[in-house]
Scaffold this motif. Structure first.
Motif, PDB file in Angstrom:
ATOM      1  N   ILE A 180       0.564  -0.896   0.412  1.00 14.43           N
ATOM      2  CA  ILE A 180       0.182   0.099  -0.357  1.00 14.43           C
ATOM      3  C   ILE A 180       0.764   1.073  -0.139  1.00 14.43           C
ATOM      4  O   ILE A 180       0.800   2.273  -0.502  1.00 14.43           O
ATOM      5  N   THR A 181       1.746   1.158   0.231  1.00 15.15           N
ATOM      6  CA  THR A 181       3.489   2.433   0.213  1.00 15.15           C
ATOM      7  C   THR A 181       3.055   2.512  -1.069  1.00 15.15           C
ATOM      8  O   THR A 181       3.441   4.098  -1.244  1.00 15.15           O
ATOM      9  N   THR A 182       3.753   1.693  -1.855  1.00 12.69           N
ATOM     10  CA  THR A 182       4.697   2.265  -3.469  1.00 12.69           C
ATOM     11  C   THR A 182       2.987   2.708  -3.864  1.00 12.69           C
ATOM     12  O   THR A 182       3.043   3.679  -4.945  1.00 12.69           O
ATOM     13  N   ALA A 185       2.405   5.816  -2.787  1.00  6.15           N
ATOM     14  CA  ALA A 185       3.665   6.594  -3.495  1.00  6.15           C
ATOM     15  C   ALA A 185       3.644   7.577  -4.768  1.00  6.15           C
ATOM     16  O   ALA A 185       3.182   8.368  -5.497  1.00  6.15           O
ATOM     17  N   VAL A 186       2.527   5.702  -5.979  1.00  7.71           N
ATOM     18  CA  VAL A 186       2.775   5.967  -7.121  1.00  7.71           C
ATOM     19  C   VAL A 186       1.652   7.010  -7.494  1.00  7.71           C
ATOM     20  O   VAL A 186       1.741   7.218  -8.122  1.00  7.71           O
ATOM     21  N   TYR A 187      -0.092   6.955  -6.928  1.00  9.40           N
ATOM     22  CA  TYR A 187      -0.937   7.351  -7.049  1.00  9.40           C
ATOM     23  C   TYR A 187      -0.716   8.976  -6.907  1.00  9.40           C
ATOM     24  O   TYR A 187      -0.769   9.665  -7.750  1.00  9.40           O
ATOM     25  N   ALA A 188       0.120   9.001  -5.501  1.00 13.06           N
ATOM     26  CA  ALA A 188       0.686  10.927  -5.739  1.00 13.06           C
ATOM     27  C   ALA A 188       0.953  11.227  -6.705  1.00 13.06           C
ATOM     28  O   ALA A 188       1.527  12.347  -7.244  1.00 13.06           O
ATOM     29  N   LEU A 198      -3.897  15.870  -3.623  1.00 15.32           N
ATOM     30  CA  LEU A 198      -4.184  14.685  -4.024  1.00 15.32           C
ATOM     31  C   LEU A 198      -4.908  14.201  -2.528  1.00 15.32           C
ATOM     32  O   LEU A 198      -5.746  14.913  -1.403  1.00 15.32           O
ATOM     33  N   ARG A 199      -5.929  13.143  -3.143  1.00 20.29           N
ATOM     34  CA  ARG A 199      -7.657  13.256  -3.529  1.00 20.29           C
ATOM     35  C   ARG A 199      -7.595  11.539  -2.751  1.00 20.29           C
ATOM     36  O   ARG A 199      -6.816  10.514  -2.666  1.00 20.29           O
ATOM     37  N   PHE A 200      -8.361  11.234  -1.537  1.00 19.61           N
ATOM     38  CA  PHE A 200      -8.393  10.017  -1.499  1.00 19.61           C
ATOM     39  C   PHE A 200      -9.674   9.315  -2.325  1.00 19.61           C
ATOM     40  O   PHE A 200     -10.698   9.867  -2.600  1.00 19.61           O
ATOM     41  N   PRO A 201      -8.570   8.172  -2.193  1.00 21.77           N
ATOM     42  CA  PRO A 201      -9.800   7.373  -3.946  1.00 21.77           C
ATOM     43  C   PRO A 201     -10.782   6.727  -3.475  1.00 21.77           C
ATOM     44  O   PRO A 201     -11.249   5.775  -4.213  1.00 21.77           O
ATOM     45  N   PHE A 273      -8.978   3.404 -13.293  1.00 22.57           N
ATOM     46  CA  PHE A 273      -8.114   5.035 -13.655  1.00 22.57           C
ATOM     47  C   PHE A 273      -6.663   4.763 -14.376  1.00 22.57           C
ATOM     48  O   PHE A 273      -6.657   6.154 -14.127  1.00 22.57           O
ATOM     49  N   MET A 274      -6.157   4.075 -13.008  1.00 21.88           N
ATOM     50  CA  MET A 274      -4.601   4.131 -13.481  1.00 21.88           C
ATOM     51  C   MET A 274      -4.168   2.558 -14.061  1.00 21.88           C
ATOM     52  O   MET A 274      -3.017   2.965 -14.443  1.00 21.88           O
ATOM     53  N   ALA A 275      -5.135   2.372 -15.277  1.00 20.18           N
ATOM     54  CA  ALA A 275      -4.524   1.132 -16.303  1.00 20.18           C
ATOM     55  C   ALA A 275      -4.393   1.845 -17.080  1.00 20.18           C
ATOM     56  O   ALA A 275      -3.175   1.400 -17.849  1.00 20.18           O
TER      57      ALA A 275
END
Length: 350
Positions: A180-182, A185-188, A198-201, A273-275
């Protein structure tokens, strides 16, 4: 006390990797790692590439391990449905333990890595804080299946066993995206690249719910303790950082760390959404000189959706392990920041 020899099954995951590092730092251990990949980091350990589901392959490649004193089992194979997890994950454990026990007369201890999903933490609200003597959720549950087999296999043997139940292990590992940490970081990083706050998704309820995590370094220390302490033999322990938090209280710290505006909760399926973000991530990697890791191996978005969709309290009681003698703890908010720092230092994120 003479040297000990550890066989770490699942050596390159978040858990196995950190355990091997700790054993090397501690000294007094010879280490053999079992994995399907070669290590991506400097290590004094020797590594064996084994398909633990293939009994013949495992038997051939583990036959020389006649002096293993401790087996640390951290392997896991994902399957499409929960019920399908049982057979392969039990088979890998059985192959590891039976084969080593058969060839190593000096085997002292087998340690099994479980998790809080044995209580049904992945299904919905459950009794909190969960205790080790609470019953499992409606079976099947492969943790329960593995533990039941290990209890029976150990009966009458000179070696002992232990099992640890962490929650959402956080640490640094390359090519192991279920972290989850990765994911954070990547989402941010991608959100910032797109000019977004930085929204909570996840779900609004998950933003408010109580949660807990386990630092991989803390977990490694607890593993060595449980494998060697007399008070831990043939016992099961919950293990976490020792604190609880709500995402709403740590998310502002994340926004500050990545120098972003703090956004509101906006529930989006990250898996969807990250695909399409691989090209964008590739541009960031080139521009910032980051390590080249395939985008698919960077972050497990279904796992992030699961964590951020958990809109019920996730709490386990960790008094048993403290009463037995393991007293280490970590402040989770500080852990996240330290791990982000490590990701930057290792050029995993900008």
């Amino acid at each position: 006390m003479g040297r000990k020899k550890a066989l770490v099954v699942g050596a390159l995951g978040v858990i196995g990797r950190r355990l091997i590092q700790l054993l090397e730092e501690t000294g007094g251990w010879d280490i053999v790692g079992v994995s399907r990949r070669v290590p991506d980091f400097p290590s004094k350990a020797s590594y064996i590439s084994v398909d633990m589901l293939d009994r013949a392959d495992a038997e051939a490649k583990l036959a020389h391990l006649t002096d293993v004193t401790h087996v640390f089992y951290t392997a896991f194979q994902v399957r499409p449905t929960w019920a399908e997890h049982d057979a392969p994950n039990l088979a890998m454990l059985v192959n590891a333990v039976e084969l080593v026990a058969a060839v190593s007369p000096v085997l002292e201890h087998v340690q099994l890595m479980e998790g809080n999903k044995i209580y049904g933490s992945h299904l919905g609200p459950f009794k909190t804080p969960a205790r080790e003597d609470d019953p499992p959720h409606m079976l099947p549950n492969f943790y329960h299946t593995q533990e039941s087999w290990l209890r029976q296999a150990q009966d009458g043997q000179r070696w002992t066993w232990s099992a640890l139940r962490p929650q959402t292990v956080c640490g640094f590992a390359v090519g192991n995206p279920m972290n989850i940490t990765t994911c954070i970081a990547v989402y941010a990083t991608i959100s910032k690249e797109l000019g977004l706050p930085l929204r909570f998704p996840g779900k609004p309820g998950a933003y408010e719910a109580v949660y807990q995590v386990t630092d991989s370094a803390l977990l490694a220390r607890s593993m060595v303790w449980a494998a060697t302490a007399g008070s831990a033999q043939n016992e099961v322990f919950n293990i976490t950082n020792g604190d609880f938090f709500r995402w709403k209280n740590v998310w502002p710290r994340f926004a500050e760390y990545f120098e972003m505006a703090l956004g509101d909760v906006q529930t989006i399926p990250l898996t969807e959404f990250m695909a399409d973000k691989a090209p964008l991530w590739g541009r960031i990697v080139e521009r910032e000189g980051l390590m080249h890791t395939p985008y698919a191996d960077i972050a497990a978005w279904p796992f992030a959706d699961y964590v951020f969709g958990t809109d019920w309290d996730v709490m386990t009681d960790t008094l048993k392990i403290r009463m037995a003698g393991f007293h280490d703890y970590v402040r989770s908010e500080e852990m996240f920041v330290e791990l982000f720092d490590e990701f930057r230092a290792r050029k995993a994120i900008p």
